[in-house]
Write an enzyme that holds these catalytic residues in place. Structure first.
Site, PDB file in Angstrom:
ATOM      1  N   ARG A 260       0.833  -1.206   0.000  1.00 63.79           N
ATOM      2  CA  ARG A 260       0.000   0.000   0.000  1.00 63.79           C
ATOM      3  C   ARG A 260       0.862   1.249   0.000  1.00 63.79           C
ATOM      4  O   ARG A 260       1.718   1.404   0.858  1.00 63.79           O
ATOM      5  CB  ARG A 260      -0.936   0.003   1.218  1.00 63.79           C
ATOM      6  CG  ARG A 260      -1.831  -1.225   1.205  1.00 63.79           C
ATOM      7  CD  ARG A 260      -2.900  -1.176   2.260  1.00 63.79           C
ATOM      8  NE  ARG A 260      -3.697  -2.388   2.186  1.00 63.79           N
ATOM      9  CZ  ARG A 260      -4.730  -2.673   2.972  1.00 63.79           C
ATOM     10  NH1 ARG A 260      -5.091  -1.800   3.893  1.00 63.79           N
ATOM     11  NH2 ARG A 260      -5.401  -3.802   2.830  1.00 63.79           N
ATOM     12  N   ARG A 275       1.749   1.611  10.615  1.00 60.88           N
ATOM     13  CA  ARG A 275       1.341   1.747   9.222  1.00 60.88           C
ATOM     14  C   ARG A 275       2.581   1.609   8.343  1.00 60.88           C
ATOM     15  O   ARG A 275       3.468   2.460   8.375  1.00 60.88           O
ATOM     16  CB  ARG A 275       0.680   3.109   8.982  1.00 60.88           C
ATOM     17  CG  ARG A 275       0.081   3.270   7.594  1.00 60.88           C
ATOM     18  CD  ARG A 275      -0.504   4.652   7.421  1.00 60.88           C
ATOM     19  NE  ARG A 275      -1.619   4.902   8.331  1.00 60.88           N
ATOM     20  CZ  ARG A 275      -2.896   4.675   8.017  1.00 60.88           C
ATOM     21  NH1 ARG A 275      -3.209   4.261   6.826  1.00 60.88           N
ATOM     22  NH2 ARG A 275      -3.845   4.915   8.886  1.00 60.88           N
ATOM     23  N   GLU A 347      -6.517  -1.139  14.273  1.00 67.26           N
ATOM     24  CA  GLU A 347      -7.373  -1.966  13.419  1.00 67.26           C
ATOM     25  C   GLU A 347      -6.575  -3.167  12.901  1.00 67.26           C
ATOM     26  O   GLU A 347      -5.515  -3.006  12.292  1.00 67.26           O
ATOM     27  CB  GLU A 347      -7.888  -1.142  12.236  1.00 67.26           C
ATOM     28  CG  GLU A 347      -8.785  -1.937  11.305  1.00 67.26           C
ATOM     29  CD  GLU A 347      -9.087  -1.178  10.025  1.00 67.26           C
ATOM     30  OE1 GLU A 347      -9.037   0.072  10.035  1.00 67.26           O
ATOM     31  OE2 GLU A 347      -9.364  -1.839   9.016  1.00 67.26           O
ATOM     32  N   SER A 350     -10.956  -6.284   9.063  1.00 62.72           N
ATOM     33  CA  SER A 350     -12.126  -5.635   8.515  1.00 62.72           C
ATOM     34  C   SER A 350     -12.923  -6.729   7.820  1.00 62.72           C
ATOM     35  O   SER A 350     -12.391  -7.423   6.964  1.00 62.72           O
ATOM     36  CB  SER A 350     -11.680  -4.556   7.526  1.00 62.72           C
ATOM     37  OG  SER A 350     -12.772  -3.788   7.121  1.00 62.72           O
ATOM     38  N   ARG A 389       0.091  -5.243  13.135  1.00 60.44           N
ATOM     39  CA  ARG A 389      -0.556  -4.618  14.304  1.00 60.44           C
ATOM     40  C   ARG A 389      -0.857  -5.642  15.386  1.00 60.44           C
ATOM     41  O   ARG A 389      -0.890  -5.306  16.569  1.00 60.44           O
ATOM     42  CB  ARG A 389      -1.822  -3.888  13.865  1.00 60.44           C
ATOM     43  CG  ARG A 389      -1.483  -2.668  13.008  1.00 60.44           C
ATOM     44  CD  ARG A 389      -2.717  -1.987  12.516  1.00 60.44           C
ATOM     45  NE  ARG A 389      -2.384  -0.904  11.590  1.00 60.44           N
ATOM     46  CZ  ARG A 389      -3.255  -0.370  10.752  1.00 60.44           C
ATOM     47  NH1 ARG A 389      -4.499  -0.814  10.721  1.00 60.44           N
ATOM     48  NH2 ARG A 389      -2.889   0.597   9.944  1.00 60.44           N
TER      49      ARG A 389
END
Length: 423
Positions: A260, A275, A347, A350, A389
RNA sequence: GGAGAGAUGGCUGAGUGGUCGAAAGCAACGGUUUGCUAAAUCGUCGUACGGGUCACACCGUACCGCGGGUUCGAAUCCCGCUCUCUCCGCCA
């Protein structure tokens, strides 16, 4: 893509849904071009029908005869008109396509209204939030961090956000991936090893293109994209296929590196592993019958939660509000794990239902055994789970007063030990 | 990377610039019959879009790997691309 029927027959429903998502696509323009396009289709097709009828007639005539030549002359004129209309239609089709692709999926009725993450609804919390002790610090402040992570050399070799995992750090990543894949296997989910690069058709089908092109790394020379998630190759695994109803539901999982660009994100939350531009993740994918998709979403979330429970990490489950959920989703849950060092939620999963939004783009259908008709399947996917994470939470929550890190029991078989000692 | 061959419906496989959505066979589905568990026989048997309908029916158009071109008319001719196979080279 959403169902055109909804746009045509009840635009007010579409309008309300788009508003709920806080999306600013121009529905009037979409409808306008749709009407124009359909009118033009009728025109082009009737010209074409005329041409075909003449063609049949001409096949009966003596080639080169006066009648034949006369007909050729007539048809030249018709041909010119046809070509003109056809070109106009093609042009209109392009703008139609762009507009149609700009319409987001509509949120489910159970999705709360709201515009920011403040409006997401916590539906569940699990595990005990540990008290912050003086020795609890963010993982990026561990004084022995370079024992397991090397950001500096990652930056040298590639750039920021591409860390090296070192020794026990690397083994932890591998252990988590293995643990996640083994858990999926035990749940009867078949594993797929996926390509990390995909073509434009695949990126379009899952919704990365056209609007998220800037978030993907590209191999321009070859027209390929580095996957931002294994969802892309997994979903496209069945692209352009018609399944038998009895085959459904189909579950698959896959591990991949996720790439990403994270263009435009700066600030505090990019520190350490919070991140990064490349990370490991195991993704779960479901292809299901429409009437079961919301039950499947619940069981998908339950599954993702079970992983955190087995790792003993405190987390909360959020139901995303309309304005904070993705473009393609109808309903989305996020799982966030508590990192005691940073005193914040991260997070790690998802889980979403896409209904037929992706399957319509990807043309993934099943034959309904009752009607014999082909219907779009519903697709769902969920992280199970994202590695860095989870790793952060393990490090920060497991940190002991002596500086060592106590590891979750579930990882002992993979790590061969129950803690990481500070060297 | 080099040379050659190929790409047609679920599969196999014909196809002359016009009457080709496309022969034939297989598979599948429905019926009949004999019967015994395999045959015989008749029929049905692509997808998408648009029109039409309460919904069907029905009508039109497109699709013969993909995209262009030639032509009154393209599965068929021309150009570009992709993919597959074979051989050579290179390489985990």
């Amino acid at each position: 893509m959403i169902d055109l029927k909804i746009l045509r027959e009840s635009p007010e429903i579409a309008r309300a849904g788009i508003q709920k998502k806080r999306n600013d696509c121009d529905l009037d323009a979409v409808m306008d071009v749709d009407a124009k396009r359909r009118k033009l289709i009728v025109e082009v097709e009737s010209l074409r029908a005329e041409q075909k009828a003449a063609n049949t007639e001409m096949s009966q005539l003596q080639k080169g005869s006066p009648e034949f030549m006369e007909k050729v002359g007539e048809m030249k004129d018709l041909s010119a008109r046809f070509k003109q209309s056809d070109a106009a239609l093609k042009e209109l089709d392009e703008s139609w396509n762009d507009l149609y692709l700009s319409v987001p999926n509509l949120p489910h009725e159970t999705v709360p209204d709201g515009s920011t993450e403040e409006d997401n609804v916590e539906i569940k919390a699990w595990g005990e939030i540990p008290d912050k002790e003086p020795y609890h610090v963010p993982h990026y402040d561990f004084d022995w961090l370079d024992q397991i992570l090397d950001f500096k050399r990652g930056t040298k070799v590639t750039g920021s956000g591409f860390p090296f995992y070192v020794g026990d750090g690397a083994r932890l990543v591998r252990s988590l991936v293995s643990f996640f894949l083994d858990q999926a296997h035990e749940s009867g989910i078949q594993e797929l090893g996926v390509p990390f690069l995909v073509n434009g058709d695949s990126a379009l089908a899952t919704g990365q293109l056209p609007d998220k092109e800037g978030q993907m790394y590209q191999a321009v020379e070859d027209g390929l994209y580095a996957i931002p998630t294994a969802e892309v190759p997994l979903t496209n695994f069945l692209r352009d296929e018609i399944l038998e109803e009895a085959e459904l539901p189909i579950y698959r999982c896959g591990h991949s590196a996720c790439f990403r660009r994270e263009a435009g994100s700066h600030g505090k939350d990019v520190r350490g592993l919070n991140r990064v531009h490349q990370f490991d993740k195991v993704e779960i994918l479901k292809w299901v019958k429409p009437e079961t998709s919301y039950d499947e979403l619940e069981s998908l979330r339950d599954y993702a939660e079970s992983l955190l429970q087995k790792l003993g990490l405190p987390y909360r489950a959020l139901l995303m509000c309309g304005g904070d959920m993705g473009f393609s989703q109808t309903k989305q849950y996020d799982l966030e794990v508590w990192a005691v060092g940073q005193q914040r939620w991260l997070e790690v999963s998802s889980c979403s239902n896409f209904e037929s939004f992706q399957s319509r783009r990807a043309r993934i259908r099943y034959r309904d055994s009752q009607t014999g008709k082909n219907e779009f399947v519903h697709t769902l996917n969920g992280s199970g789970l994202a590695v860095p994470r989870v790793l952060v939470a393990i490090l920060e929550n497991g940190l002991q007063a002596d500086g060592s890190v106590k590891l979750p029991e579930a990882l002992a078989p993979y790590m061969g030990k129950d803690h990481i000692a500070r060297a």
